[in-house]
Design a protein around this motif. Structure first.
Motif, PDB file in Angstrom:
ATOM      1  N   LEU A 172      18.738  14.143 -37.623  1.00 38.23           N
ATOM      2  CA  LEU A 172      19.206  14.782 -38.855  1.00 38.23           C
ATOM      3  C   LEU A 172      20.326  13.968 -39.488  1.00 38.23           C
ATOM      4  O   LEU A 172      20.322  13.732 -40.705  1.00 38.23           O
ATOM      5  N   LYS A 173      21.278  13.530 -38.678  1.00 39.88           N
ATOM      6  CA  LYS A 173      22.395  12.746 -39.215  1.00 39.88           C
ATOM      7  C   LYS A 173      21.929  11.380 -39.704  1.00 39.88           C
ATOM      8  O   LYS A 173      22.393  10.903 -40.752  1.00 39.88           O
ATOM      9  N   ASN A 174      21.021  10.750 -38.968  1.00 36.64           N
ATOM     10  CA  ASN A 174      20.508   9.441 -39.401  1.00 36.64           C
ATOM     11  C   ASN A 174      19.691   9.560 -40.680  1.00 36.64           C
ATOM     12  O   ASN A 174      19.731   8.665 -41.538  1.00 36.64           O
ATOM     13  N   ALA A 175      18.977  10.675 -40.826  1.00 34.07           N
ATOM     14  CA  ALA A 175      18.221  10.888 -42.063  1.00 34.07           C
ATOM     15  C   ALA A 175      19.172  11.022 -43.245  1.00 34.07           C
ATOM     16  O   ALA A 175      18.906  10.521 -44.347  1.00 34.07           O
ATOM     17  N   GLY A 176      20.295  11.680 -43.033  1.00 32.12           N
ATOM     18  CA  GLY A 176      21.294  11.784 -44.092  1.00 32.12           C
ATOM     19  C   GLY A 176      21.867  10.423 -44.452  1.00 32.12           C
ATOM     20  O   GLY A 176      22.110  10.141 -45.639  1.00 32.12           O
ATOM     21  N   ARG A 177      22.087   9.580 -43.456  1.00 35.28           N
ATOM     22  CA  ARG A 177      22.613   8.240 -43.741  1.00 35.28           C
ATOM     23  C   ARG A 177      21.586   7.406 -44.506  1.00 35.28           C
ATOM     24  O   ARG A 177      21.944   6.638 -45.408  1.00 35.28           O
ATOM     25  N   ILE A 178      20.315   7.572 -44.150  1.00 37.19           N
ATOM     26  CA  ILE A 178      19.266   6.837 -44.861  1.00 37.19           C
ATOM     27  C   ILE A 178      19.201   7.267 -46.322  1.00 37.19           C
ATOM     28  O   ILE A 178      18.959   6.448 -47.228  1.00 37.19           O
ATOM     29  N   ASP A 179      19.467   8.549 -46.571  1.00 41.83           N
ATOM     30  CA  ASP A 179      19.458   9.071 -47.942  1.00 41.83           C
ATOM     31  C   ASP A 179      20.711   8.698 -48.716  1.00 41.83           C
ATOM     32  O   ASP A 179      20.859   9.070 -49.883  1.00 41.83           O
ATOM     33  N   GLY A 180      21.646   8.006 -48.059  1.00 40.85           N
ATOM     34  CA  GLY A 180      22.846   7.547 -48.745  1.00 40.85           C
ATOM     35  C   GLY A 180      24.022   8.484 -48.678  1.00 40.85           C
ATOM     36  O   GLY A 180      24.990   8.305 -49.432  1.00 40.85           O
ATOM     37  N   LEU A 181      23.962   9.465 -47.794  1.00 39.53           N
ATOM     38  CA  LEU A 181      25.084  10.390 -47.671  1.00 39.53           C
ATOM     39  C   LEU A 181      26.242   9.705 -46.949  1.00 39.53           C
ATOM     40  O   LEU A 181      26.051   8.955 -46.003  1.00 39.53           O
ATOM     41  N   SER A 182      27.449   9.997 -47.392  1.00 40.45           N
ATOM     42  CA  SER A 182      28.630   9.464 -46.721  1.00 40.45           C
ATOM     43  C   SER A 182      28.877  10.227 -45.429  1.00 40.45           C
ATOM     44  O   SER A 182      28.308  11.295 -45.193  1.00 40.45           O
ATOM     45  N   GLU A 183      29.739   9.674 -44.580  1.00 45.59           N
ATOM     46  CA  GLU A 183      30.051  10.338 -43.312  1.00 45.59           C
ATOM     47  C   GLU A 183      30.725  11.694 -43.555  1.00 45.59           C
ATOM     48  O   GLU A 183      30.501  12.646 -42.803  1.00 45.59           O
ATOM     49  N   TYR A 184      31.536  11.785 -44.597  1.00 39.32           N
ATOM     50  CA  TYR A 184      32.183  13.055 -44.907  1.00 39.32           C
ATOM     51  C   TYR A 184      31.155  14.100 -45.347  1.00 39.32           C
ATOM     52  O   TYR A 184      31.250  15.273 -44.980  1.00 39.32           O
ATOM     53  N   THR A 185      30.172  13.668 -46.129  1.00 37.10           N
ATOM     54  CA  THR A 185      29.129  14.595 -46.567  1.00 37.10           C
ATOM     55  C   THR A 185      28.285  15.052 -45.393  1.00 37.10           C
ATOM     56  O   THR A 185      27.930  16.238 -45.289  1.00 37.10           O
TER      57      THR A 185
END
Length: 279
Positions: A172-185
């Motif tokens: 889930l967290k890696n998918a967010g990073r792939i989508d361009g989400l920042s660590e804070y988001t």
């Protein structure tokens, strides 16, 4: 059949132990509340009986409202508790996320160092804390209490939340990073909603010691303008005479915020405890 009976007996024994513990824990609270509605003579004559038309008396509550500024005391306690709780949850959750998510040199040592804060009581450093507050000019301010309670609550908060955050799906967290989400988001929008039961557990276990504390308000903020509700109740306790009606009434009023907090977070608290925060 024997296995089912054995399982049933174990369940019955566990429930019996929990019910007995609940009765023992609630007994002092019930005694305080019922005696706060009785006259002084009835308190000493029959402390375990319920108020009757002959013994019912609100003199304790009228005394509390007439003597001392208990509205101010409640306001001080509320400010200190809410602000301290917010800081503990915010900084504790961020530190727990960093410890559970990122591998860096000293990660394990940092976790062990924070665990020491659970094992070593903060009151052992009272003299040093008082000297620091005097040097900083923070004596008789609510800021001094907030800083101390934040430091007191962070170790347990980090310890509990880090274990919960390790169970959050890495995909889930890696998918967010792939989508361009920042660590804070990722932290605020993905991780925190999934650890709400743990946050509720930490909130309850952090709030109760702060609200009920008498030690640090007595040492760091004893002035009339910064008294908390527990310290304010001491005005009815004298060296030779104690107004027990007022003391019991003040303590009964002080119990209300804890009960309200439990009712608000009870479902999340039970989920947090039963889901295995510490593995």
């Amino acid at each position: 059949m024997s296995q089912a009976r054995s399982s049933l007996s174990r369940t019955f024994a566990a429930h019996a132990v929990l019910i007995a513990y609940t009765v023992i824990a609630l007994f002092p609270v019930v005694v305080i509340v019922i005696n706060s509605f009785k006259s002084r003579n009835a308190i000493f004559r029959s402390p375990l009986s319920l108020p009757s038309p002959e013994t019912f008396d609100l003199v304790g509550y009228t005394t509390v409202m007439a003597q001392g500024d208990f509205v101010l005391y409640f306001q001080n306690s509320l400010i200190v508790t809410v602000v301290s709780l917010f800081l503990v949850l915010l900084f504790g959750a961020m530190a727990a996320f960093a410890l559970s998510e990122y591998n860096f040199r000293g990660n394990t040592l940092m976790g062990l160092y924070l665990a020491l804060g659970i094992m070593i009581p903060i009151r052992l450093g009272t003299v040093a804390i008082l000297q620091l507050m005097v040097a900083s000019g923070l004596v008789n301010t609510l800021t001094a209490l907030i800083l101390v309670y934040t430091a007191q609550g962070l170790p347990l908060c980090i310890f509990i939340l880090s274990e919960f955050m390790k169970s959050v799906s890495a995909d889930l967290k890696n998918a967010g990073r792939i989508d361009g989400l920042s660590e804070y988001t990722i932290f605020f929008r993905l991780v925190l909603p999934l650890v709400r039961p743990a946050m509720a557990t930490v909130a309850v276990f952090t709030m109760i010691p702060i609200w009920n504390d008498l030690w640090f308000p007595l040492i760091l903020a004893p002035a009339e303008a910064t008294k908390t509700v527990t310290l304010g109740a001491q005005i009815f306790i004298g060296q030779f005479v104690t107004n027990w009606n007022a003391v019991l009434a003040a303590l009964s009023l002080a119990i209300l915020p804890v009960l309200i907090l439990y009712l608000i977070f009870s479902r999340q608290l039970i989920r947090g405890i039963t889901s295995g925060a510490v593995k």
